[in-house]
Scaffold this active site. Sequence first.
Site, mmCIF file in Angstrom:
data_model
loop_
_atom_site.group_PDB
_atom_site.id
_atom_site.type_symbol
_atom_site.label_atom_id
_atom_site.label_comp_id
_atom_site.label_asym_id
_atom_site.label_seq_id
_atom_site.Cartn_x
_atom_site.Cartn_y
_atom_site.Cartn_z
ATOM 1 N N CYS A 79 0.840 -1.200 0.000
ATOM 2 C CA CYS A 79 0.000 0.000 0.000
ATOM 3 C C CYS A 79 0.872 1.247 0.000
ATOM 4 O O CYS A 79 1.784 1.375 0.826
ATOM 5 C CB CYS A 79 -0.913 -0.001 1.228
ATOM 6 S SG CYS A 79 -1.890 1.513 1.406
ATOM 7 N N CYS A 87 -0.870 6.939 6.415
ATOM 8 C CA CYS A 87 -1.861 6.195 7.193
ATOM 9 C C CYS A 87 -1.192 5.429 8.331
ATOM 10 O O CYS A 87 -0.154 4.794 8.146
ATOM 11 C CB CYS A 87 -2.614 5.227 6.278
ATOM 12 S SG CYS A 87 -3.740 4.121 7.161
ATOM 13 N N CYS A 90 -1.845 0.345 9.295
ATOM 14 C CA CYS A 90 -1.038 -0.870 9.137
ATOM 15 C C CYS A 90 0.370 -0.612 9.672
ATOM 16 O O CYS A 90 1.090 0.230 9.157
ATOM 17 C CB CYS A 90 -0.969 -1.292 7.668
ATOM 18 S SG CYS A 90 -2.506 -2.000 7.039
ATOM 19 N N GLN A 243 -16.187 -9.898 14.992
ATOM 20 C CA GLN A 243 -14.789 -10.001 14.597
ATOM 21 C C GLN A 243 -14.609 -9.562 13.147
ATOM 22 O O GLN A 243 -15.415 -9.911 12.285
ATOM 23 C CB GLN A 243 -14.297 -11.438 14.771
ATOM 24 C CG GLN A 243 -14.206 -11.882 16.220
ATOM 25 C CD GLN A 243 -13.079 -11.198 16.975
ATOM 26 O OE1 GLN A 243 -12.185 -10.593 16.390
ATOM 27 N NE2 GLN A 243 -13.123 -11.297 18.301
ATOM 28 N N GLU A 295 -23.608 -9.352 29.331
ATOM 29 C CA GLU A 295 -23.245 -8.331 28.353
ATOM 30 C C GLU A 295 -23.886 -7.020 28.777
ATOM 31 O O GLU A 295 -25.020 -7.003 29.274
ATOM 32 C CB GLU A 295 -23.723 -8.721 26.957
ATOM 33 C CG GLU A 295 -23.533 -7.672 25.874
ATOM 34 C CD GLU A 295 -22.088 -7.221 25.719
ATOM 35 O OE1 GLU A 295 -21.847 -6.004 25.729
ATOM 36 O OE2 GLU A 295 -21.193 -8.097 25.619
ATOM 37 N N ASP A 340 -14.090 -12.808 27.502
ATOM 38 C CA ASP A 340 -13.734 -12.154 26.240
ATOM 39 C C ASP A 340 -13.845 -10.645 26.433
ATOM 40 O O ASP A 340 -14.706 -9.989 25.847
ATOM 41 C CB ASP A 340 -14.661 -12.642 25.122
ATOM 42 C CG ASP A 340 -14.278 -12.087 23.758
ATOM 43 O OD1 ASP A 340 -13.157 -11.548 23.629
ATOM 44 O OD2 ASP A 340 -15.095 -12.188 22.821
ATOM 45 N N CYS A 367 -7.462 -9.557 23.195
ATOM 46 C CA CYS A 367 -7.021 -8.822 22.012
ATOM 47 C C CYS A 367 -5.838 -7.905 22.318
ATOM 48 O O CYS A 367 -5.369 -7.206 21.424
ATOM 49 C CB CYS A 367 -8.168 -8.023 21.405
ATOM 50 S SG CYS A 367 -8.904 -6.814 22.519
#
Length: 412
Positions: A79, A87, A90, A243, A295, A340, A367
């Site tokens: 990219c 950017c 990434c 996800q 939740e 989670d 994560c």
Amino acid sequence: MTAPSRPGLEEAERVELTVDAVAPGGHCVARVGGQVVFVRHALPGERVVAEVTELHRGFARADAVEILDASPDRVTPPCPYARPGACGGCDLQHVAPAAQLDWKASVVREQLTRLGGLTDERVDALGVRVEALPGGPLGWRSRVRYAVDAAGRAGLLKHRSHEVVPIDRCLIAHPAIQELPVLPPSGVSWPDADAVETVASSGGDVAVVAYADGVATAVSGPERVRETAAGRSFTLPASGFWQVHPAAADALVDAVVELLDPRPGETAWDLYGGAGLFAAALAGRVDGARVTVVESAPDGVAGARTNLADLSGVEVVAARVETALARRRITGPVDLVVLDPPRAGAGAAVVRGVVAASPRAVAYVACDPAAFARDVRTFAEAGWRLTGLRGFDLFPMTQHVELVGLFLPPER
């Protein structure tokens, strides 16, 4: 901004340095005159010219703007926006795909030892590695949220900045998202929006949602999208959480089920349960025994109640997890727990509440390796052991990694 610890180092200064080990956040560590410099767009072992972007007390941040001696793991970023000053989405496009997996595994190891308190031998025994998912490093992201600049142009943000970089295409976006008329080359502008979210669901739905002052408005496509995972169909708002890698949901469910090994008649908690992904998988294996989903997000609660309505024994509790545990909205004993949590981790209060319920096993989906490692330490303080760990590259080309860990109680 605080003054640097080494007199003479200035913002925008260019310095030649040799890069050392990887660090969290998509950086590598280097040193200039004894001062730590976190360098982006570099690889361990490289000699680079780096431009200082930020100064802090005790460390600086910099971008590698010229590569003098390149690592064999360096590749040309596919990219054109994946470069210094452009950017910030990434972090690792300059790293060969196989080396990206090693990079992420190194970060996980470092966090488990430094923050989690595990010995190198214990980490070795876990066999820490990061697994690639099918589909390759580009065209995978099924949800992309673009920021909007003052001219109404959609784009992505610079690293550690609110500045919007207008782009013509995001190469990690799902092909259906890349075809949407959202970005500047399409001629579309967003004068009234703060952000634009695009979705290409695994159920085949494509949607665009605009945000203004926190309010979401459907622009095109369905307001609710279908996702498929674990042999079931789920529905949720286009703006809801799922996800972002098409293979992620199944990979995580398979890992959780494999590690927990649910048995008929066992009860389970699915904490931070979202739309009910893990609860559905557990319910299918405990033969009608109670599965409780906790939740707090209203969309998640509504989605779980809809998606799990056909499963006997499933209960959905609308509450923050720490509140549900502290106020006994859910009570033990319980056999299995899935954690989670969001990026900040479960935290000590939740971990202690789970431990107090005396489950047979806990599967923790994480994560953020740092938050996970801090919770590893809290489990260890209660005598619990991290006995299994799998890492997944759910976010190719970025520094992010997903972990699934198995915790077992003290041996009796």
